[in-house]
Enzyme design. Structure first.
Site, PDB file in Angstrom:
ATOM      1  N   GLY A   2      65.272  48.899  81.095  1.00 22.73           N
ATOM      2  CA  GLY A   2      63.957  48.332  80.813  1.00 22.73           C
ATOM      3  C   GLY A   2      63.827  46.830  80.840  1.00 22.73           C
ATOM      4  O   GLY A   2      62.708  46.306  80.804  1.00 22.73           O
ATOM      5  N   GLU A  39      71.303  51.533  80.686  1.00 20.32           N
ATOM      6  CA  GLU A  39      70.890  52.056  81.992  1.00 20.32           C
ATOM      7  C   GLU A  39      69.950  51.098  82.725  1.00 20.32           C
ATOM      8  O   GLU A  39      68.796  51.449  82.978  1.00 20.32           O
ATOM      9  CB  GLU A  39      70.105  53.350  81.807  1.00 20.32           C
ATOM     10  CG  GLU A  39      70.848  54.498  81.245  1.00 20.32           C
ATOM     11  CD  GLU A  39      69.935  55.687  80.982  1.00 20.32           C
ATOM     12  OE1 GLU A  39      70.443  56.812  80.990  1.00 20.32           O
ATOM     13  OE2 GLU A  39      68.730  55.493  80.762  1.00 20.32           O
ATOM     14  N   PRO A  40      70.404  49.902  83.064  1.00 22.62           N
ATOM     15  CA  PRO A  40      69.487  48.975  83.741  1.00 22.62           C
ATOM     16  C   PRO A  40      69.181  49.407  85.163  1.00 22.62           C
ATOM     17  O   PRO A  40      70.056  49.900  85.886  1.00 22.62           O
ATOM     18  CB  PRO A  40      70.265  47.660  83.739  1.00 22.62           C
ATOM     19  CG  PRO A  40      71.704  48.082  83.669  1.00 22.62           C
ATOM     20  CD  PRO A  40      71.748  49.348  82.881  1.00 22.62           C
ATOM     21  N   GLY A  41      67.937  49.238  85.558  1.00 20.27           N
ATOM     22  CA  GLY A  41      67.534  49.512  86.936  1.00 20.27           C
ATOM     23  C   GLY A  41      66.942  48.248  87.529  1.00 20.27           C
ATOM     24  O   GLY A  41      67.578  47.495  88.257  1.00 20.27           O
ATOM     25  N   ARG A  42      65.692  47.991  87.148  1.00 17.07           N
ATOM     26  CA  ARG A  42      64.931  46.860  87.695  1.00 17.07           C
ATOM     27  C   ARG A  42      65.697  45.533  87.587  1.00 17.07           C
ATOM     28  O   ARG A  42      65.817  44.794  88.573  1.00 17.07           O
ATOM     29  CB  ARG A  42      63.616  46.757  86.916  1.00 17.07           C
ATOM     30  CG  ARG A  42      62.631  45.748  87.442  1.00 17.07           C
ATOM     31  CD  ARG A  42      61.391  45.727  86.545  1.00 17.07           C
ATOM     32  NE  ARG A  42      60.701  46.996  86.494  1.00 17.07           N
ATOM     33  CZ  ARG A  42      59.818  47.424  87.400  1.00 17.07           C
ATOM     34  NH1 ARG A  42      59.493  46.668  88.417  1.00 17.07           N
ATOM     35  NH2 ARG A  42      59.229  48.602  87.262  1.00 17.07           N
ATOM     36  N   CYS A  58      44.941  50.891 105.010  1.00 14.78           N
ATOM     37  CA  CYS A  58      43.487  51.056 104.913  1.00 14.78           C
ATOM     38  C   CYS A  58      43.011  51.138 103.470  1.00 14.78           C
ATOM     39  O   CYS A  58      42.368  52.119 103.065  1.00 14.78           O
ATOM     40  CB  CYS A  58      43.069  52.304 105.682  1.00 14.78           C
ATOM     41  SG  CYS A  58      43.471  52.213 107.423  1.00 14.78           S
ATOM     42  N   GLU A  59      43.351  50.130 102.693  1.00 12.80           N
ATOM     43  CA  GLU A  59      42.918  50.031 101.298  1.00 12.80           C
ATOM     44  C   GLU A  59      42.649  48.566 101.026  1.00 12.80           C
ATOM     45  O   GLU A  59      43.494  47.718 101.356  1.00 12.80           O
ATOM     46  CB  GLU A  59      44.050  50.438 100.327  1.00 12.80           C
ATOM     47  CG  GLU A  59      44.636  51.792 100.510  1.00 12.80           C
ATOM     48  CD  GLU A  59      43.798  52.886  99.901  1.00 12.80           C
ATOM     49  OE1 GLU A  59      43.115  52.636  98.894  1.00 12.80           O
ATOM     50  OE2 GLU A  59      43.811  53.992 100.468  1.00 12.80           O
ATOM     51  N   TYR A  74      62.422  49.337  92.969  1.00 13.92           N
ATOM     52  CA  TYR A  74      61.333  50.323  93.116  1.00 13.92           C
ATOM     53  C   TYR A  74      60.507  50.160  94.395  1.00 13.92           C
ATOM     54  O   TYR A  74      59.559  50.921  94.586  1.00 13.92           O
ATOM     55  CB  TYR A  74      60.409  50.324  91.872  1.00 13.92           C
ATOM     56  CG  TYR A  74      61.156  50.716  90.613  1.00 13.92           C
ATOM     57  CD1 TYR A  74      61.467  52.035  90.361  1.00 13.92           C
ATOM     58  CD2 TYR A  74      61.595  49.751  89.708  1.00 13.92           C
ATOM     59  CE1 TYR A  74      62.181  52.399  89.230  1.00 13.92           C
ATOM     60  CE2 TYR A  74      62.319  50.103  88.571  1.00 13.92           C
ATOM     61  CZ  TYR A  74      62.601  51.426  88.341  1.00 13.92           C
ATOM     62  OH  TYR A  74      63.321  51.787  87.221  1.00 13.92           O
TER      63      TYR A  74
END
Ligand SMILES: Cc1ncc(COP(=O)(O)O)c(C=O)c1O
Length: 379
Positions: free
Chosen positions: A201, A239-242, A308-309, A337
């Site tokens: 986190g 549990e680091p991700g980012r 197309c947004e 991510y």
């Protein structure tokens, strides 16, 4: 393309491992594969001595292909299927994080033995986007303490499951250490166990103004709380991700068109097909022309994608040095991510991943082809 600075990735993995071991020797860093789920990244983590958090069957498949020891995998998921639980049993995955009573039914039905953690909602609010907040009351992940107590008792009675410990995860892109520290005491209130997985986190630095806590600052707070509340002989997992991968990569685009009017739109050959972080939760990124990075007096533009947004905006308001067709634009801090949520919107061919190290580049994930886009159409 997504370019990963391999040495930076390795240095970050080492920093996490060494800083955690220095504070709590009986500990493990487990990379949250979901932040960058490809074998090359998972392999780097394995080589640097980390375990892997895998959320579901797909991440088990890539982790095993990356050479991970199944005993060092931690399986997550709030809706694990029969197939995924069967994979955990077949491969002997080290820890299964139980999120609900149905997980226990499924684990028992495999007829194998499993080491289980129970995911607990610590009841901690953190300042981040609602869609990446997970530790608050009412979260779809984990169990409120009273329900956790019941499930713990059931697992302790189970002939096949071993109740190893507890897990909590407060959320993602958290730029303050205090919520992490607050998440520990609610776990300690549920009893003493051999393992406490305190989740990931920690926020990453996306903009020049962001000042995320350093890994030592984060661990000082988290392990400070662990010393206060958890048994000294327990194993602690993070549990680091980012924060492990975001800063190690940048996405490189070609400028396709520059449209000057009330707003100057610089449109590139990518967008929300390779970076959903902006559309999903309004994450701000920075950008620069790759060979003219400094642009204090540059033109103020809106960097947009090809999809197309109207929401397909990469950076709403950034100074670029005289942008023109054919320029390469770099958007840094896209390691987390972005590869994960890349998609085929508007027939997008998902972009390649390149590892750069020591002045050399090596392709680790190829670009999708037109044929890839047709490969699943069988009717
Ligand atoms: C259980 C669990 N652990 C770890 C992480 C990694 O979080 P982050 O990428 O914010 O470090 C997540 C992310 O959603 C998660 O759900």
């Amino acid at each position: 393309m997504l370019v990963v600075a391999e040495d930076a990735l390795r240095a970050r993995a080492r920093e996490y491992r060494e800083e955690l071991a220095a504070r709590w020797p009986r500990s493990r860093v487990v990379f949250a594969s979901k932040a960058f789920p490809c074998t090359a990244v998972q392999r780097v983590m394995v080589e640097e001595g980390l375990g892997l958090d895998v959320a579901g069957g797909g991440e088990i498949v890539t982790a095993l292909a990356a050479g991970a020891d199944p005993a060092l995998l931690v399986l997550h998921g709030n809706a694990k299927s029969d197939e995924e639980i069967a994979m955990a049993a077949e491969h002997g995955i080290g820890l299964v994080v139980v999120d609900n009573a149905d997980d226990v039914d499924r684990l028992e039905a495999t007829g194998r033995e499993h080491d289980a953690l129970v995911r607990v909602i610590p009841g901690v609010e953190a300042e981040t986007h609602a869609s990446v907040l997970t530790g608050h009351e009412g979260s779809k992940f984990g169990l409120a303490p009273a329900a956790a107590v019941e499930l713990i008792a059931r697992i302790e009675r189970s002939p096949r499951l071993r109740m190893r410990g507890l897990h909590a995860h407060v959320g993602s892109q958290i730029l303050d250490v205090e919520p992490f520290a607050r998440s520990v005491a609610p776990l300690a209130a549920l009893g003493e166990f051999p393992v406490y997985d305190l989740g990931g986190g920690l926020g990453a630095r996306y903009t020049y103004d962001d000042r995320p806590p350093s890994v030592p600052e984060y661990l000082d707070a988290l392990i400070g709380a662990a010393r206060e509340h958890l048994p000294a002989e327990a194993e602690v997992i993070v549990e680091p991700g980012r924060s492990m991968v975001a800063a190690a990569a940048a996405t490189i685009y070609h400028v396709v068109t520059v449209k000057r009017g009330a707003v100057t739109f610089v449109a590139v050959d990518g967008g929300m097909g390779d970076n959903l972080e902006v559309a999903l939760f309004g994450q701000r990124f920075e950008a620069a022309i790759a060979d003219r990075l400094e642009a204090p007096d540059g033109e103020l533009v809106t960097l947009v994608g090809r999809h197309c947004e109207s929401g397909d905006v990469l950076v709403d308001g950034v100074r670029l040095d005289a942008p023109r067709v054919g320029d390469l634009v770099a958007v840094p801090a896209t390691g987390a991510y972005c590869h994960t949520m890349a998609n085929n919107y508007n027939g997008n061919r998902r972009i390649p991943v390149v590892f750069a190290s020591g002045g050399a580049a090596r392709l680790v994930v190829r670009r999708e082809t037109w044929d890839d886009l047709l490969a699943r159409d069988v009717g």
